[in-house]
Structure formats: C-alpha cells, structure tokens
Write a protein that holds these residues in place. Structure first.
Motif, PDB file in Angstrom:
ATOM      1  N   VAL A 258       0.791  -1.118   0.016  1.00 23.50           N
ATOM      2  CA  VAL A 258      -0.016   0.132   0.018  1.00 23.50           C
ATOM      3  C   VAL A 258       1.040   1.405  -0.154  1.00 23.50           C
ATOM      4  CG1 VAL A 258      -1.519   1.348   1.243  1.00 23.50           C
ATOM      5  CG2 VAL A 258      -1.915  -1.028   1.036  1.00 23.50           C
ATOM      6  N   LEU A 259       2.089   1.322   0.661  1.00 26.66           N
ATOM      7  CA  LEU A 259       2.758   2.489   0.853  1.00 26.66           C
ATOM      8  C   LEU A 259       3.649   2.847  -0.277  1.00 26.66           C
ATOM      9  CD1 LEU A 259       3.975   2.110   4.600  1.00 26.66           C
ATOM     10  CD2 LEU A 259       2.776   3.773   3.722  1.00 26.66           C
ATOM     11  N   MET A 260       3.876   1.548  -0.913  1.00 25.42           N
ATOM     12  CA  MET A 260       4.648   1.556  -2.205  1.00 25.42           C
ATOM     13  C   MET A 260       3.561   2.283  -3.345  1.00 25.42           C
ATOM     14  SD  MET A 260       6.214  -1.402  -4.735  1.00 25.42           S
ATOM     15  CE  MET A 260       6.765  -1.256  -6.235  1.00 25.42           C
ATOM     16  N   GLY A 261       2.347   1.833  -3.453  1.00 28.73           N
ATOM     17  CA  GLY A 261       1.570   2.724  -4.127  1.00 28.73           C
ATOM     18  C   GLY A 261       1.303   4.118  -4.014  1.00 28.73           C
ATOM     19  N   ALA A 262       1.304   4.368  -2.648  1.00 29.85           N
ATOM     20  CA  ALA A 262       1.072   5.775  -2.203  1.00 29.85           C
ATOM     21  C   ALA A 262       2.344   6.621  -2.448  1.00 29.85           C
ATOM     22  CB  ALA A 262       0.879   5.671  -0.676  1.00 29.85           C
ATOM     23  N   PHE A 263       3.445   6.071  -2.463  1.00 30.67           N
ATOM     24  CA  PHE A 263       4.642   6.732  -2.814  1.00 30.67           C
ATOM     25  C   PHE A 263       4.669   7.099  -4.149  1.00 30.67           C
ATOM     26  CE2 PHE A 263       9.012   6.636  -4.318  1.00 30.67           C
ATOM     27  CZ  PHE A 263       9.538   7.533  -3.691  1.00 30.67           C
ATOM     28  N   ALA A 264       4.397   6.209  -5.108  1.00 32.25           N
ATOM     29  CA  ALA A 264       4.289   6.454  -6.433  1.00 32.25           C
ATOM     30  C   ALA A 264       3.497   7.647  -6.754  1.00 32.25           C
ATOM     31  CB  ALA A 264       3.927   5.250  -7.137  1.00 32.25           C
ATOM     32  N   LEU A 265       2.043   7.574  -6.220  1.00 33.38           N
ATOM     33  CA  LEU A 265       1.300   8.484  -6.397  1.00 33.38           C
ATOM     34  C   LEU A 265       1.751  10.083  -5.691  1.00 33.38           C
ATOM     35  CD1 LEU A 265      -2.060   6.888  -5.371  1.00 33.38           C
ATOM     36  CD2 LEU A 265      -1.344   7.250  -7.700  1.00 33.38           C
ATOM     37  N   SER A 266       2.349   9.885  -4.638  1.00 31.92           N
ATOM     38  CA  SER A 266       2.699  11.154  -4.113  1.00 31.92           C
ATOM     39  C   SER A 266       3.984  12.013  -4.948  1.00 31.92           C
ATOM     40  CB  SER A 266       3.196  10.941  -2.681  1.00 31.92           C
ATOM     41  OG  SER A 266       3.853  12.298  -2.007  1.00 31.92           O
ATOM     42  N   LEU A 267       5.038  11.111  -5.504  1.00 36.22           N
ATOM     43  CA  LEU A 267       6.160  11.497  -6.068  1.00 36.22           C
ATOM     44  C   LEU A 267       5.844  11.994  -7.491  1.00 36.22           C
ATOM     45  CD1 LEU A 267       9.313  11.583  -5.900  1.00 36.22           C
ATOM     46  CD2 LEU A 267       9.357   9.175  -6.962  1.00 36.22           C
ATOM     47  N   THR A 268       4.946  11.383  -8.247  1.00 34.17           N
ATOM     48  CA  THR A 268       4.531  11.936  -9.433  1.00 34.17           C
ATOM     49  C   THR A 268       3.405  12.716  -9.537  1.00 34.17           C
ATOM     50  OG1 THR A 268       3.015   9.857  -9.659  1.00 34.17           O
ATOM     51  CG2 THR A 268       5.342   9.566 -10.394  1.00 34.17           C
ATOM     52  N   GLY A 269       2.723  12.921  -8.271  1.00 31.73           N
ATOM     53  CA  GLY A 269       1.537  13.810  -8.422  1.00 31.73           C
ATOM     54  C   GLY A 269       0.401  13.206  -9.166  1.00 31.73           C
ATOM     55  N   ALA A 270       0.318  11.881  -9.528  1.00 35.22           N
ATOM     56  CA  ALA A 270      -0.438  11.465 -10.436  1.00 35.22           C
ATOM     57  C   ALA A 270      -2.192  11.550  -9.543  1.00 35.22           C
ATOM     58  CB  ALA A 270      -0.303   9.931 -10.797  1.00 35.22           C
ATOM     59  N   HIS A 271      -3.000  11.518 -10.455  1.00 32.43           N
ATOM     60  CA  HIS A 271      -4.638  11.855 -10.071  1.00 32.43           C
ATOM     61  C   HIS A 271      -5.217  10.386 -10.353  1.00 32.43           C
ATOM     62  CE1 HIS A 271      -7.846  13.462  -8.311  1.00 32.43           C
ATOM     63  NE2 HIS A 271      -8.792  13.394  -9.556  1.00 32.43           N
ATOM     64  N   MET A 272      -5.197   9.440  -9.364  1.00 34.14           N
ATOM     65  CA  MET A 272      -5.861   8.249  -9.814  1.00 34.14           C
ATOM     66  C   MET A 272      -6.707   7.860  -8.562  1.00 34.14           C
ATOM     67  SD  MET A 272      -2.889   6.189 -11.676  1.00 34.14           S
ATOM     68  CE  MET A 272      -2.180   6.622 -13.138  1.00 34.14           C
ATOM     69  N   PRO A 273      -7.899   8.382  -8.509  1.00 35.09           N
ATOM     70  CA  PRO A 273      -8.667   8.314  -7.217  1.00 35.09           C
ATOM     71  C   PRO A 273      -8.863   6.955  -6.977  1.00 35.09           C
ATOM     72  CG  PRO A 273      -9.945   9.385  -9.066  1.00 35.09           C
ATOM     73  CD  PRO A 273      -8.401   9.395  -9.481  1.00 35.09           C
ATOM     74  N   ARG A 274      -9.219   6.121  -8.108  1.00 32.79           N
ATOM     75  CA  ARG A 274      -9.616   4.710  -8.015  1.00 32.79           C
ATOM     76  C   ARG A 274      -8.545   3.708  -7.408  1.00 32.79           C
ATOM     77  NH1 ARG A 274     -13.003   3.239 -13.669  1.00 32.79           N
ATOM     78  NH2 ARG A 274     -14.651   4.792 -13.211  1.00 32.79           N
ATOM     79  N   TYR A 275      -7.277   4.076  -7.900  1.00 29.04           N
ATOM     80  CA  TYR A 275      -6.160   3.043  -7.339  1.00 29.04           C
ATOM     81  C   TYR A 275      -5.838   3.749  -6.003  1.00 29.04           C
ATOM     82  CZ  TYR A 275      -1.297   1.540  -7.018  1.00 29.04           C
ATOM     83  OH  TYR A 275      -0.005   1.035  -6.715  1.00 29.04           O
ATOM     84  N   ARG A 276      -5.913   4.992  -5.653  1.00 26.90           N
ATOM     85  CA  ARG A 276      -5.977   5.357  -4.328  1.00 26.90           C
ATOM     86  C   ARG A 276      -7.177   4.857  -3.118  1.00 26.90           C
ATOM     87  NH1 ARG A 276      -3.243   9.990  -2.893  1.00 26.90           N
ATOM     88  NH2 ARG A 276      -3.103  10.620  -4.832  1.00 26.90           N
ATOM     89  N   LEU A 277      -8.175   4.433  -3.930  1.00 23.96           N
ATOM     90  CA  LEU A 277      -9.138   3.810  -3.020  1.00 23.96           C
ATOM     91  C   LEU A 277      -8.928   2.410  -2.820  1.00 23.96           C
ATOM     92  CD1 LEU A 277     -12.130   4.212  -1.913  1.00 23.96           C
ATOM     93  CD2 LEU A 277     -13.224   3.547  -4.148  1.00 23.96           C
ATOM     94  N   VAL A 278      -8.374   1.711  -3.916  1.00 23.43           N
ATOM     95  CA  VAL A 278      -7.792   0.434  -3.657  1.00 23.43           C
ATOM     96  C   VAL A 278      -7.022   0.281  -2.774  1.00 23.43           C
ATOM     97  CG1 VAL A 278      -6.547  -1.572  -5.004  1.00 23.43           C
ATOM     98  CG2 VAL A 278      -8.365  -0.302  -6.421  1.00 23.43           C
ATOM     99  N   LEU A 279      -6.101   1.132  -2.710  1.00 24.14           N
ATOM    100  CA  LEU A 279      -4.902   1.144  -1.403  1.00 24.14           C
ATOM    101  C   LEU A 279      -5.609   1.268  -0.169  1.00 24.14           C
ATOM    102  CD1 LEU A 279      -2.211   3.302  -3.304  1.00 24.14           C
ATOM    103  CD2 LEU A 279      -2.205   0.746  -3.263  1.00 24.14           C
ATOM    104  N   ARG A 280      -6.430   2.229  -0.260  1.00 21.13           N
ATOM    105  CA  ARG A 280      -7.037   2.414   1.256  1.00 21.13           C
ATOM    106  C   ARG A 280      -7.754   1.041   1.794  1.00 21.13           C
ATOM    107  NH1 ARG A 280      -9.779   8.424   0.343  1.00 21.13           N
ATOM    108  NH2 ARG A 280      -7.541   9.748   0.496  1.00 21.13           N
ATOM    109  N   TRP A 281      -8.777   0.740   0.925  1.00 21.48           N
ATOM    110  CA  TRP A 281      -9.549  -0.447   1.325  1.00 21.48           C
ATOM    111  C   TRP A 281      -8.548  -1.851   1.587  1.00 21.48           C
ATOM    112  CZ3 TRP A 281     -14.032  -0.638   3.328  1.00 21.48           C
ATOM    113  CH2 TRP A 281     -14.845   0.362   3.084  1.00 21.48           C
ATOM    114  N   GLY A 314       0.172  -7.440  -7.965  1.00 17.05           N
ATOM    115  CA  GLY A 314      -0.438  -6.757  -8.993  1.00 17.05           C
ATOM    116  C   GLY A 314      -0.433  -5.274  -8.823  1.00 17.05           C
ATOM    117  N   VAL A 315      -0.901  -4.998  -7.515  1.00 16.95           N
ATOM    118  CA  VAL A 315      -1.142  -3.680  -7.188  1.00 16.95           C
ATOM    119  C   VAL A 315       0.253  -2.984  -7.116  1.00 16.95           C
ATOM    120  CG1 VAL A 315      -1.607  -2.019  -5.085  1.00 16.95           C
ATOM    121  CG2 VAL A 315      -3.230  -4.054  -5.634  1.00 16.95           C
ATOM    122  N   ALA A 316       1.435  -3.641  -6.592  1.00 18.18           N
ATOM    123  CA  ALA A 316       2.420  -3.013  -6.607  1.00 18.18           C
ATOM    124  C   ALA A 316       3.324  -2.704  -7.996  1.00 18.18           C
ATOM    125  CB  ALA A 316       3.683  -4.080  -5.673  1.00 18.18           C
ATOM    126  N   ALA A 317       2.676  -3.644  -8.953  1.00 20.02           N
ATOM    127  CA  ALA A 317       3.206  -3.709 -10.541  1.00 20.02           C
ATOM    128  C   ALA A 317       2.600  -2.217 -10.955  1.00 20.02           C
ATOM    129  CB  ALA A 317       2.996  -4.843 -11.235  1.00 20.02           C
TER     130      ALA A 317
END
Length: 790
Positions: A258-281, A314-317
C-alpha cells in the motif's frame, strides 16, 4: 554526477555478487565430507510413544525434498532416514551434519542414539521458518562402515516443510564454510535490514522537519515497515505465538504494498482516485480478513495468503508502472531510477512468492531481504540529495528574500517617514485656521447671549469640535509613534479613575437610553493615571457608540497579582475576521459612509498602542449580535497610598483674567487677531506680534513686564517659541510664566516639546481650555496645563 552514478552501479554490483556467492554450492565432496542426496521418508510414526522412530511407511525420496508439494499438505511432521559410510574408525574424530535450511524444531538420531533435539523449545510445532543448522555427532557413536541416521522435522502446515541436501563429515572440514554460509544467509540480511530501519527512521525525522516532503515521509515509513518485517523474519525464537507471527508478517507485507503505491502517487503527483481507493481498502480489508480466517478457519489461511500476495504483487506492479510513465513523460532520471529499483524489488518479490509456494528448492533463500536494503540505500541517497538540494535552494531564497526584506523595509520606513511628514505638515496647516475658528467661536459666545444665536453657535462649535477631534486623534497616534509620550507610573485607585470616566461618559449613555454601570473597586494599581484613563475612556466611549440598546458595564476582577479591568457592552459584536482590523487606523465596522457620529476609527488604535506602551495586556472577546468585552490587565500596587483627585473637564472653573498683561507671539495673522480679541474680551492687556524682534521693540514702550508669554512654537526665520520665550525672559530679567501653542505633530518636534519645562497646548484649543491654562500658568502651576485635554 558521473561519480555518483558509478557509486550506485558499484553498490548494485556488490549486492548481486553477495547474492550469487550465497548460492554457490558448498565445498566439493572430499575424503572428509560426504553429500547426502538420497533418503527415505515417512509421515507416519508410532503414536503410543512420542518421538519413537517409525517402523513402517518408508519410501525413497531425493533431497532436497518438500513433503507438502508431494503429499498435498500432510502430515505436519516428517521422518527421514539415510546411511553414511564412515572409514576408517571414527572413535577419535569429531563429526558434524550440515543442514543449509531446516526447521528450528529438529531431532537427529545416529545409530538409535539421540544426538540433537530442540523440539521442546517450541510449544507449537507449526514452525514457519528454516535456518542453517550444524549438528555435532560424537565419534564414539559412529561405527566403521554404514551408520544409520534418522531425522525428524516438524514444520506444521508450512508449504516449504521438508529437508534440503545434507553434508556429513569431520567438524573441521565443515564448520568454517558453514559459518561463512550462515553469515551470508542469516546474519548479513538481518544486519542490512537493521541498518535500513535506522536510515528509515532518519528519513522520517527529516520529514518531520519538512512536512511538505510527503513522498519522503511515505518512503521512510514504507522501508521502515518492510525492513522491520525482513529483520523480524530472521529472529530465531520470537516470543509470540505462531498464529500471531503469521498475521503480523502478512499485515506488514500488505501495508508495504500500500505504501509503495502511495509513494508512487505522491512522488509523481498522479491523480488516480480509483487506485488510491484500492490502496485504502486493501490496507484494511486484507489484514482484517486474515484475522477472521485465523480465528475461524485457519486451514483456509494459506490459500488466502497466496491469493492476497498475488493481488498485492499486481497492485505494486501498477505502482511501478506509474513511476515508469512519469519518468518517460518528464524525462526524469531520478524517477526512472526509482521505477527500476522498484522493478528489481518486484522481481525479488516474485522469486520469494514462488519460493513461498514451494515452487523452488526447499533450501532456496529469499531475495527481498538482500535487494530491498540495497535499493533503499540508493533511493535514500537520491532522496536525501534532493532534500539537501531543496534546502540549499531554500537557503539561497532565504538570503535573497532577506535582502529584499531589508530593501523593502527601508522603502517602507522612507514611505512612513514621508507619510508622517505629510501628516504633520497637513495637520499644522489645518490646525491654524481651525484654531482661529475655535477662538472666534469662543469670542462670539462671550459676546452674544441670545437664545437663537446661542443655538447657532453651538452647532458651529460642534463642527469645530468634530474637526478638532480628528486632529487630536492624529496627534495622539503621532505622539505614540514618535515615542513622545512619557510614562509616569504611580499608584492609582480604580474607583477614582472609574468615577472620572462616569462623569464624562454618563451623559452620552443617558442620551442614547443606555445604562452605564460602573463597578466599585478600591484596589490600587500601578499605572500611568492619564494614559490608563484614556484607554478606559476610549473603550467606554466606543462601547456606547456601537450599542443601540441595553447596557455598558465597566468593572474589575482580581486575578492573582493583577486586576483585570473589563468593559462589556450589549452592542452589535465584532466578526472574527474583523477582530484584528478594528485596531487599525480609520477602520470601522459598518461605517462605510464615514458617519462622524460613529467616531473616527482612531480610538482602538490608540488604545492598543497605549496599552503596549504601558505593558498592560489587552484582550478582546465578542459574539455577533450579543456584544463585546475588552479586558486589560493592570498590576496591583504593592505600596499603595491615596492619590490626589484627578481633575476632569467638568471640574474646570471660569477664571478672572482682568488686568493680566499677555505678550502674544503668533505669525499667522488670522490666529493672532482671534487670540488678541479673545484675550481682550477676557479683560487682558495684549501685546500681539509676529516675531521676537517686533515684541521686543513694542515692549520698550511699556512700563511693566508681561504677566504671561503666549507663543506659537513655529515662528518665522527658523526661530521657535522656546527660544523666543528665553529671549523675552532675559530681556525682562524675570522668569515670566509662559505657554506654548503648537500645531506640529511631527516626531522630532513632539520629542523636543516633550522635553521642555514649558506647558504645551495643541491646536485647535478651545476657548475655555485656553482660559484655564492661562489662569493655571499665572498662578504658578504650570504642570497642570501640560496635559490639559484638548
């Protein structure tokens, strides 16, 4: 840049060399060592006597062997037996049996004799770890020729349960290479991950100082959790139950993903609400489901873990794909390096996942504990370098900003000085005609007694007072800014100050139909009587002005060694967004039209500045529609003594000035004429002149010395009123009483006049105030006129 890149390449090469070296086969078979690659296995044993060697069910296997992959998960324990030829006689030798990876719950029998047992060390036989093990074999238990070995392995439901290839030989031939191998596969990864945890904690500390670096904080937490998980895996005998360990390791793996995905979003500034939701759940549901299965259906947990790991990969990929896409779009080498590093970690994770599912050799080691600290070290260097570069940029910007602030401060100081000079000049020029008008109104009031005319004169006087109020407010602000207000701390009884305020403000409150309540307080406080009374009078007047119905309350409460003086009202209240603005000059809530009946907007500015000058803390509490409360703290006087009654405006008396000889120095013709006529109307003999020279020449024709010198501060030819008074006193040979009248509010002039012993009246001066000041000066009490209210 090239040196840093070369260092990173060398680090990766060293890590790969360590990993490859750890997979080299153990020493070649020699006369003193024997490889054991074949054995017999049985999963049944005599249940009547625990630990007895089974007598049936044996069948041949090839080592390394995992019985779970052959038998579909059963049994929980397994027995292996094999024979070893030992020649010559082993009586005087020390032998050892080497296991590259075996359960920590192990029993070894040689020719029917128990030589090793650590089964009692674990109450639960469901071990989920495997370690290198060196089991000593006493030479006395061996016999020439074939020797029979039995090995019991307890591994529970772990899919990697089994036995690796073995090596038997003399202790001297095996131990040195075993220690080396033990360091590489157990001590080294545990040490690497301990260092990674330390560095991760350091990154989190850096993030705490720079909260804006969100990616840095996530990165530090990610590797702190992952490194702790890897380190904990190598703890040989944890105190927790196996079930708790399984749940802990699984949760750590999920949160790492989960943190690996959150790091990718934060570092790149990507706006992916569905992926963020998957990480939270995912961070909540997967550990929760694992806990439920652990409690209710433990046998389902291995399958659930396998499916969850596949989903997590798969999520990490997808997170790696986000980094790679951003690196391609922005052409960022640092993000590309991070994407490559996470890809390497993904490969290591796939290998470990296959190993976990027993798709690899039972003696195969996990790769992630090696790769992850190395990749983390590379990433940390990059991130720290980025932070340091940002800090250097911030320092450079701070230096540049500081220089700009200094320039801007100088510009503001120059602008403020220009404003003050303009205000002083404008105020002086306005005060001159206004002063003349005020004096003429006083003269007319003296001469005309008709009711209709008196009503007209009152209106004129009201307008003059309003204009004078504006100029007085400007004067007060300028005096405070210039530091020309001298504080004289004395012991003041609050009752006396409250009574003086009541006499002045009560008529205004009654005219509006308000109830002005004054509390009684006999406490003495240490303050400046005039300045403190000015603060409270301003607050009460302000409360009266903005209260249409209800009451205004002035009271005091004792708190420790201070008295809190409070002014309450039931007025309109002050909105939160206006509670700082009301202390600015000319700011008034709800008075856009600048209605003079609502004041000028200077009172609260003067209140705050005066309170700061006295060192009395000022507080404000307000609620819209319900009212406002101002509080000011005053220290209690320790050695209080009764003070003289402070005279108010209502106590001023009319004084008889008949026969007084007054020398008037005023360069403004209108003001000089108005003053002369007013003084004559009061019965004074007046010598009016526009300079010292003219006054000196005129005095030669008089037979008596003047009773009073009344001088304007600013006179022609650079001569001021003080110098003029000194010359006239020298000419008369006497210390003639004197009064200064000034329209100056510039800081230098204010500071100069503050240092004088001559009383000063500031234009415009009302006729009755001037009359009282003259009478006071003539009676020898010059100090009373110094602070006469205007």
């Amino acid at each position: 840049m090239a040196v840093r890149f070369g260092n990173k390449i060398c680090s990766v090469a060293i890590a790969l060399a360590i990993l490859l070296f750890s997979h080299l086969p153990i020493a070649a078979e020699s006369a003193n060592t024997t490889f054991i690659r074949g054995a017999e296995f049985t999963g049944t044993f005599d249940a009547t006597v625990e630990g007895m060697v089974p007598s049936v069910g044996w069948h041949p296997v090839t080592l390394p062997d995992s019985w779970h992959s052959r038998l579909g998960g059963n049994p929980d324990s397994g027995w292996y037996r094999f024979s070893v030829e030992v020649n010559p006689s082993p009586v005087d030798a020390i032998y050892a049996l080497r296991f590259d990876s075996v359960s920590p719950t192990l029993r070894v029998l040689v020719n029917g004799h128990l030589v090793h047992s650590d089964g009692e060390a674990y109450r639960d036989s469901r071990a989920i770890r495997a370690w290198p093990r060196l089991v000593g074999v006493p030479g006395a238990l061996l016999r020439p020729g074939a020797n029979e070995f039995h090995v019991e392995v307890r591994h529970g439901s772990w899919v990697r349960a089994g036995l690796p290839a073995l090596q038997f030989g003399t202790h001297a031939a095996i131990s040195s290479r075993f220690e080396h191998y033990h360091f590489l596969v157990k001590v080294l990864p545990q040490t690497l991950n301990l260092l990674s945890m330390t560095c991760s904690a350091l990154l989190l500390l850096i993030w705490l100082r720079r909260r804006s670096e969100t990616a840095l904080g996530i990165f530090g937490l990610l590797f702190l959790i992952a490194s702790f998980r890897n380190w904990f895996y190598f703890v040989e005998k944890p105190s927790a139950e196996v079930a708790a360990i399984v749940f802990f390791l699984f949760s750590m793996q999920v949160w790492t993903t989960v943190l690996m995905g959150a790091f990718a979003l934060s570092l790149t500034g990507a706006h992916m609400p569905r992926y963020r939701l998957v990480l939270r759940w995912m961070s909540v549901l997967l550990p929760l489901m694992a806990l439920v299965l652990l409690v209710l259906r433990e046998e389902w947990l291995p399958a659930f873990r396998a499916a969850s790991y596949a989903f997590a990969l798969g999520v990490a990929a997808f997170g790696v794909w986000i980094l790679a896409k951003s690196a391609w779009t922005t052409a960022s080498r640092s993000i590309a390096a991070m994407a490559a590093g996470f890809a390497v970690m993904m490969i290591a994770s796939l290998h470990d996942f296959a190993t976990l599912l027993a798709a690899a050799d039972v003696g195969e080691i996990f790769w992630l504990p090696y790769f992850m600290p190395v990749v983390f070290a590379l990433f940390s260097l990059g991130l720290i370098e980025r932070v340091l570069r940002a800090l250097r940029e911030v320092e450079a910007m701070s230096t540049h900003l500081e220089s700009r602030i200094q320039v801007r401060t100088a510009e503001l100081a120059a602008a403020n000085s220009a404003k003050t000079r303009f205000l002083a000049a404008a105020s002086h020029d306005l005060r001159q005609p206004l002063h003349a008008v005020s004096l003429l109104v006083g003269l007319v009031r003296e001469q005309i007694r008709g009711q209709e005319s008196q009503h007209l004169i009152d209106k004129i006087q009201s307008s003059v007072d309003s204009m004078g109020g504006i100029l007085k407010g400007l004067l007060d602000v300028s005096r405070l800014d210039a530091g020309a207000v001298k504080v004289e701390l004395t012991e003041v009884r609050l009752d006396e100050m409250f009574e003086a305020i009541r006499r002045v403000e009560a008529p205004f409150a009654e005219a509006k139909g308000l109830s002005l309540r004054i509390g009684r307080c006999s406490t003495y406080v240490r303050t400046d009587r005039a300045l403190a009374e000015s603060i409270l009078r301003n607050l009460v007047a302000n409360a009266t002005r903005y209260t249409s119905r209800g009451k205004v309350l002035l009271g005091a409460r004792r708190r420790g060694n201070h008295v809190v003086v409070q002014v309450h009202d039931t007025g309109i209240g002050i909105a939160p967004e206006h509670r700082e603005q009301i202390f600015l000059e000319f700011f008034q809530v709800g008075n856009i039209a600048r209605d003079r009946t609502l004041g000028l907007g200077l009172g609260l500015s003067i209140v705050r500045r005066t309170a700061e000058l006295l060192g009395h803390p000022l507080r404000l509490f307000s609620e819209l529609g319900k009212g406002t409360c101002f509080e000011i703290d005053m220290p209690i006087a320790t050695n209080a003594r009764p003070m003289l009654q402070y005279p108010g405006a209502a106590d001023q008396e009319r004084h008889d000035l008949t026969g007084s000889f007054v020398v008037l120095l005023e360069d403004d013709l209108d003001v000089r004429n108005a003053l002369e006529e007013l003084l004559v109307a009061w019965g004074c003999h007046v010598l009016a002149a526009d300079s010292v020279a003219a006054a000196t020449a005129a005095l030669e024709s008089h037979l008596r010395a003047p009773d009073l010198l009344l001088c304007d501060y600013r006179l022609p030819h650079g001569v001021n009123g003080v110098e003029s008074i000194q010359r006239l006193r020298e000419l008369a040979g006497a210390q003639i009483p004197a009064l200064l009248i000034s329209g100056d509010i510039a800081a230098p002039e204010l500071r100069h006049m503050q240092s004088l012993s001559v009383p000063v009246l500031f234009k415009p001066v009302a006729a009755d105030v001037l009359r009282t000041a003259i009478a006071t000066a003539l009676s020898g009490s010059a100090a009373a006129a110094q602070d006469t209210p205007t």
